[in-house]
Write a protein that holds these residues in place. Structure first.
Motif, PDB file in Angstrom:
ATOM      1  N   ARG A  77     -66.236 -32.550  40.335  1.00  0.00           N
ATOM      2  CA  ARG A  77     -65.209 -33.595  40.306  1.00  0.00           C
ATOM      3  C   ARG A  77     -64.693 -33.880  38.905  1.00  0.00           C
ATOM      4  O   ARG A  77     -63.720 -34.639  38.742  1.00  0.00           O
ATOM      5  CB  ARG A  77     -65.742 -34.883  40.937  1.00  0.00           C
TER       6      ARG A  77
ATOM      7  N   ARG B 211     -57.498 -28.509  40.298  1.00  0.00           N
ATOM      8  CA  ARG B 211     -57.181 -28.655  41.725  1.00  0.00           C
ATOM      9  C   ARG B 211     -55.750 -28.209  42.008  1.00  0.00           C
ATOM     10  O   ARG B 211     -55.485 -27.527  43.000  1.00  0.00           O
ATOM     11  CB  ARG B 211     -57.363 -30.104  42.172  1.00  0.00           C
TER      12      ARG B 211
ATOM     13  N   ARG C 280     -58.192 -32.441  37.811  1.00  0.00           N
ATOM     14  CA  ARG C 280     -56.939 -32.508  38.563  1.00  0.00           C
ATOM     15  C   ARG C 280     -56.066 -31.297  38.288  1.00  0.00           C
ATOM     16  O   ARG C 280     -55.406 -30.769  39.193  1.00  0.00           O
ATOM     17  CB  ARG C 280     -56.187 -33.796  38.231  1.00  0.00           C
TER      18      ARG C 280
ATOM     19  N   ASP D  88     -61.412 -33.490  45.175  1.00  0.00           N
ATOM     20  CA  ASP D  88     -61.405 -34.937  44.933  1.00  0.00           C
ATOM     21  C   ASP D  88     -61.731 -35.195  43.466  1.00  0.00           C
ATOM     22  O   ASP D  88     -62.795 -35.729  43.136  1.00  0.00           O
ATOM     23  CB  ASP D  88     -62.419 -35.626  45.853  1.00  0.00           C
TER      24      ASP D  88
END
Length: 323
Positions: free
Chosen positions: A203, A59, A56, A49
């Motif tokens: 995060r 991820r 990002r 998340d």
């Protein structure tokens, strides 16, 4: 060795070999593994998340790598189950070819599929690493586009067992808390005054090791306001469990007000004050502290001191220094 001692040793060995003791040890190990799952799962879900471009990119690499590996692992598990069932001893109808020695199709599959998988993994790992490389000046711009704001510089010093954050251009420092403006690139310079730790804000950016006497870097940008958890991802001693901090991402105006408030703190981070903070302390409360008038060149001073042999011995009963 006396007969009495030999008897004690043999008895101890005998007890260690009893099935009951082995079963107890196995169950203890399983229990520890189960108890550690929530923390690991929590970090995984936070990583999935992201709240910034670097996170990002990481991820994306993580998911692609998991898919590629699953394409190998899942068929292998399925085929293993099929083979075990089909060629079990009780299945007399299964084919039996004792003189079999070669199969071109099987050879191609055995070597070709792993080679393709390794090639794909290598490609995505390389490109993913480049996309979030903290030493690459354009990493943020590649992910989020050019920013009109210059990068905010923060020096991170790992202590036993706390995180000290120094804002050199703002002449302030904080303990246990980190404040960042939204949509502004942030460049961290990291070192440790004691042992190796791992700086991790799941995060916002991946973990990076913080080592004594060395200077490492990390890069991130937060594009969502909020509070994010950061911690050390490497066990580093008695107070490791409390090496957690809150990262507050606020508007640029709120960040300016926060800086002005910290600059008004009566607690100055002089060299003598730093020496007090650097003493091994298990700080269970994790109460934020703010410092103004930071000693110039503190980050480089810490590195030089460590390289010169500076150490901060930990008390044998470290728990007695819990706060």
């Amino acid at each position: 060795m006396s007969k009495e001692n030999a008897a004690l040793v043999n008895a101890s060995i005998g007890r260690g070999r009893r099935p009951g003791r082995r079963m107890t040890q196995a169950l203890s190990a399983l229990m520890l593994a189960v108890l550690s799952l929530p923390a690991a799962a929590d970090s995984l879900f936070l990583t999935l998340d992201p709240a910034g471009p670097v996170a990002r990119a990481e991820r994306y690499t993580l998911i692609v790598d998991a898919i590629i590996m699953s394409a190998i692992v899942i068929p292998t598990i399925v085929l293993t189950i099929i083979f075990l069932r089909r060629y079990r001893a009780s299945n007399t109808k299964a084919g039996y070819a004792p003189t079999w020695s070669r199969s071109i199709g099987l050879e191609i599959g055995m070597w070709g599929i792993p080679l393709i998988a390794v090639g794909l993994l290598g490609y995505f790992v390389y490109t993913g690493t480049q996309a979030s490389d903290p030493y690459h000046p354009g990493a943020i711009e590649d992910q989020a586009g050019a920013s009109s704001q210059s990068a905010l510089t923060i020096d991170v010093i790992s202590l036993d067992w706390r995180w000290l954050f120094v804002y050199p251009n703002q002449h302030i420092a904080t303990l246990h808390t980190l404040e960042l403006p939204v949509n502004r690139p942030v460049r961290f310079h990291l070192t440790s005054a004691t042992v190796t730790n791992s700086f991790f804000i799941p995060r916002l950016a991946g973990q990076i090791y913080v080592m004594p006497g060395m200077h490492t870097q990390q890069l991130l940008q937060a594009d969502k306001r909020g509070t994010y958890t950061g911690f050390s991802a490497a066990q580093s001693g008695a107070g490791f469990s409390w090496m957690r901090f809150k990262t507050h991402v606020v508007t640029p105006a709120a960040f300016k007000r926060w800086v002005a408030k910290a600059q008004a703190s009566p607690d100055h981070l002089t060299d003598a004050r730093y020496e007090q903070l650097a003493q091994p302390t298990i700080d269970t409360e994790g109460k934020p502290q703010y410092f103004s008038a930071v000693a110039p060149g503190l980050f480089d001073h810490v590195i030089d001191e460590v390289r010169a042999g500076k150490v901060y011995p930990t008390h044998l009963f470290a728990g007695k220094k819990m706060k």
